[in-house]
Design a protein around this motif. Sequence first.
Motif, PDB file in Angstrom:
ATOM      1  N   SER A   1      42.068  43.331  34.188  1.00  0.00           N
ATOM      2  CA  SER A   1      42.227  42.073  33.246  1.00  0.00           C
ATOM      3  C   SER A   1      43.129  40.962  33.826  1.00  0.00           C
ATOM      4  CB  SER A   1      42.685  42.293  32.094  1.00  0.00           C
ATOM      5  OG  SER A   1      43.982  42.753  31.940  1.00  0.00           O
ATOM      6  N   ALA A   2      43.824  41.112  34.997  1.00  0.00           N
ATOM      7  CA  ALA A   2      44.639  40.186  35.534  1.00  0.00           C
ATOM      8  C   ALA A   2      44.059  39.122  36.605  1.00  0.00           C
ATOM      9  CB  ALA A   2      46.019  40.832  36.134  1.00  0.00           C
ATOM     10  N   VAL A   3      44.255  37.997  36.504  1.00  0.00           N
ATOM     11  CA  VAL A   3      44.141  36.935  37.649  1.00  0.00           C
ATOM     12  C   VAL A   3      45.076  37.197  38.779  1.00  0.00           C
ATOM     13  CG1 VAL A   3      43.268  34.617  38.258  1.00  0.00           C
ATOM     14  CG2 VAL A   3      42.637  35.909  36.013  1.00  0.00           C
ATOM     15  N   THR A   4      44.764  37.384  39.939  1.00  0.00           N
ATOM     16  CA  THR A   4      45.992  37.460  41.081  1.00  0.00           C
ATOM     17  C   THR A   4      45.965  36.091  41.892  1.00  0.00           C
ATOM     18  OG1 THR A   4      44.300  38.206  42.758  1.00  0.00           O
ATOM     19  CG2 THR A   4      45.317  39.888  41.142  1.00  0.00           C
ATOM     20  N   ASP A   5      47.213  36.048  42.600  1.00  0.00           N
ATOM     21  CA  ASP A   5      47.259  34.994  43.452  1.00  0.00           C
ATOM     22  C   ASP A   5      46.164  34.713  44.353  1.00  0.00           C
ATOM     23  OD1 ASP A   5      49.735  34.066  42.016  1.00  0.00           O
ATOM     24  OD2 ASP A   5      51.048  35.205  43.627  1.00  0.00           O
ATOM     25  N   TRP A   6      45.844  36.044  44.930  1.00  0.00           N
ATOM     26  CA  TRP A   6      44.928  36.439  45.983  1.00  0.00           C
ATOM     27  C   TRP A   6      43.529  35.432  45.548  1.00  0.00           C
ATOM     28  CZ3 TRP A   6      39.938  38.165  46.415  1.00  0.00           C
ATOM     29  CH2 TRP A   6      39.186  38.354  47.380  1.00  0.00           C
ATOM     30  N   GLU A   7      43.117  35.560  44.355  1.00  0.00           N
ATOM     31  CA  GLU A   7      41.965  35.065  43.664  1.00  0.00           C
ATOM     32  C   GLU A   7      42.082  33.638  43.526  1.00  0.00           C
ATOM     33  OE1 GLU A   7      40.304  37.861  40.382  1.00  0.00           O
ATOM     34  OE2 GLU A   7      42.308  38.058  40.607  1.00  0.00           O
ATOM     35  N   ARG A   8      43.253  33.019  43.205  1.00  0.00           N
ATOM     36  CA  ARG A   8      43.405  31.638  43.208  1.00  0.00           C
ATOM     37  C   ARG A   8      43.260  30.985  44.308  1.00  0.00           C
ATOM     38  NH1 ARG A   8      47.706  33.606  39.624  1.00  0.00           N
ATOM     39  NH2 ARG A   8      47.110  33.100  37.562  1.00  0.00           N
ATOM     40  N   VAL A   9      43.971  31.695  45.427  1.00  0.00           N
ATOM     41  CA  VAL A   9      43.774  31.076  46.771  1.00  0.00           C
ATOM     42  C   VAL A   9      42.672  31.201  47.404  1.00  0.00           C
ATOM     43  CG1 VAL A   9      44.605  31.356  49.229  1.00  0.00           C
ATOM     44  CG2 VAL A   9      46.349  31.459  47.457  1.00  0.00           C
ATOM     45  N   ARG A  10      41.816  31.935  47.098  1.00  0.00           N
ATOM     46  CA  ARG A  10      40.556  32.211  47.771  1.00  0.00           C
ATOM     47  C   ARG A  10      39.348  31.259  46.972  1.00  0.00           C
ATOM     48  NH1 ARG A  10      39.069  35.516  51.549  1.00  0.00           N
ATOM     49  NH2 ARG A  10      36.820  36.313  51.476  1.00  0.00           N
ATOM     50  N   THR A  11      39.654  31.142  45.473  1.00  0.00           N
ATOM     51  CA  THR A  11      38.545  30.460  44.777  1.00  0.00           C
ATOM     52  C   THR A  11      38.842  28.901  44.135  1.00  0.00           C
ATOM     53  OG1 THR A  11      38.975  31.682  42.843  1.00  0.00           O
ATOM     54  CG2 THR A  11      37.687  32.718  44.545  1.00  0.00           C
ATOM     55  N   PHE A  12      40.105  28.683  44.006  1.00  0.00           N
ATOM     56  CA  PHE A  12      40.592  27.578  43.255  1.00  0.00           C
ATOM     57  C   PHE A  12      39.658  26.436  43.660  1.00  0.00           C
ATOM     58  CE2 PHE A  12      43.184  23.987  42.041  1.00  0.00           C
ATOM     59  CZ  PHE A  12      43.659  24.292  40.682  1.00  0.00           C
ATOM     60  N   GLU A  13      39.678  25.948  44.824  1.00  0.00           N
ATOM     61  CA  GLU A  13      39.161  24.966  45.492  1.00  0.00           C
ATOM     62  C   GLU A  13      38.032  25.211  46.030  1.00  0.00           C
ATOM     63  OE1 GLU A  13      40.257  21.675  48.798  1.00  0.00           O
ATOM     64  OE2 GLU A  13      41.649  23.091  48.558  1.00  0.00           O
ATOM     65  N   ARG A  14      37.741  26.485  46.675  1.00  0.00           N
ATOM     66  CA  ARG A  14      36.798  26.577  47.612  1.00  0.00           C
ATOM     67  C   ARG A  14      35.281  27.025  46.787  1.00  0.00           C
ATOM     68  NH1 ARG A  14      39.877  29.444  52.280  1.00  0.00           N
ATOM     69  NH2 ARG A  14      41.062  30.271  50.792  1.00  0.00           N
ATOM     70  N   LEU A  15      35.453  27.262  45.724  1.00  0.00           N
ATOM     71  CA  LEU A  15      34.212  27.813  44.945  1.00  0.00           C
ATOM     72  C   LEU A  15      34.118  26.918  43.814  1.00  0.00           C
ATOM     73  CD1 LEU A  15      34.295  31.880  45.057  1.00  0.00           C
ATOM     74  CD2 LEU A  15      33.102  30.380  46.475  1.00  0.00           C
TER      75      LEU A  15
END
Length: 461
Positions: free
Chosen positions: A447-461
Amino acid sequence: MTAERLTFETLRAEAEAGRIEEVIVAVPDLQGRLQGSRLSVPHFLDTAARDGFGACLYLLATDVGMDTGPGYAIDAWNTGFGDFVLHPDPATLRALPWDPGTALVLADAHWPDGRPVRVAPRRILREQLDALARRGLTALAGTELEFLVFQDSYRQAWESRYHGLRTSTRYNVDYSLQGLSDLEPLVRRIRREMVRAGLTMETARGEVHPGQYEIVFRYDEAMTTCDHHVLFKTGAKQIAAQEGRAVTFMPKFDEGEGNSCHIHLSLRGTDGSAVLADPHDDDASAGPERGMSALMRHFVAGQLACLADFTLLMAPNINSYKRLRPGAFAPTGITWGRDNRTCPVRVVGSGHSLRIEHRVPGGDANPYLAVAAVVAAGMHGIEHRLPLPDPHRANALTDPAVPRLPATLTEALHRWENSELATTIFGEAVVGHYAQAARTELAAFESAVTDWERVRTFERL
């Protein structure tokens, strides 16, 4: 007064002399942390030492964040958050050098009717050691804990969300005698105060990851070793906090080298005999099983037979499996070797020192559960006279032919809760209780949103 000599009888004199004011009564929880309360010395001696001390039963049914809920064998949520009774173990009473005026005693949890709480970590180990004793055997164990030391305090680490922390060494200092100037003052205090608390230090050195250190204390009877282990982790963190520093035992802090907890374990006869060694087999002779008794061969075979099913007891968290990855110099397969550090079960020593080193547990392992798993697996091998396969002679980390350990907490949970072997040895309540603990960790992570997910998807998806 040293910790070994502090008894219920001498505690009163220490209190009257003004040296001891309070006693912490603590129980090891599911994560191997100490939970408890401070008692005045008179109340402890006049009441708790004799009758026990009440504590909320949810202490043995929580996740790392102290949240509980249904699904555990102890359902505090739906039964009113009642108490169990903590009965202090006199053998564990000691003064705490880093907490002047304070003593600590470990306790065993019992239900109000006197029955032991079977899912308590200390009880789980006790039942395995009792089974061993019925065969005329006793277990000696030592744990080797690695940890990272930071220049930052725990509060600074929390407020930065654990980003940008400064390790206390800047590069690999494995066995090094230089580069330790920012590390040594803190770890020297930890070493000294652990010795004053009654632990016997054997070795200490820098390790591979920047800021990494290892202190090894002398082996002892298995329960005593586990008691010392949880005391060390608690005390090291408290000493670090007093010095404005932070330490972590988490298995994998970043992509670098992880923190392990290698368990050394040997069996002796009740007469002290070296039952793992074959007195008729010269240890210097040729052959991979040289010097090993038939009992030891069965004991090692039991480790291999049970390892996949019992991995959850040695690697209980999601982060545990970040350490158990290919290329991380932690075991990924199921095999054994003679003095082979790439194997999860390493056979070392000779004669009375002949033993196994179990290399799967990380710094997050609950020592009571991990040692219970090792003893139970060995007993299974002995009782069923399991044959020992040939040892692995090459690098087991890179050999695709070696059977794999569970690679994730999900896999380990599946093996554990569907294991007839685990149910037979530990009982349905224990299996279900620790399965729920694993499910709770998985649900929290998913249920957590990780830093890895933000770096990978915040801008690029």
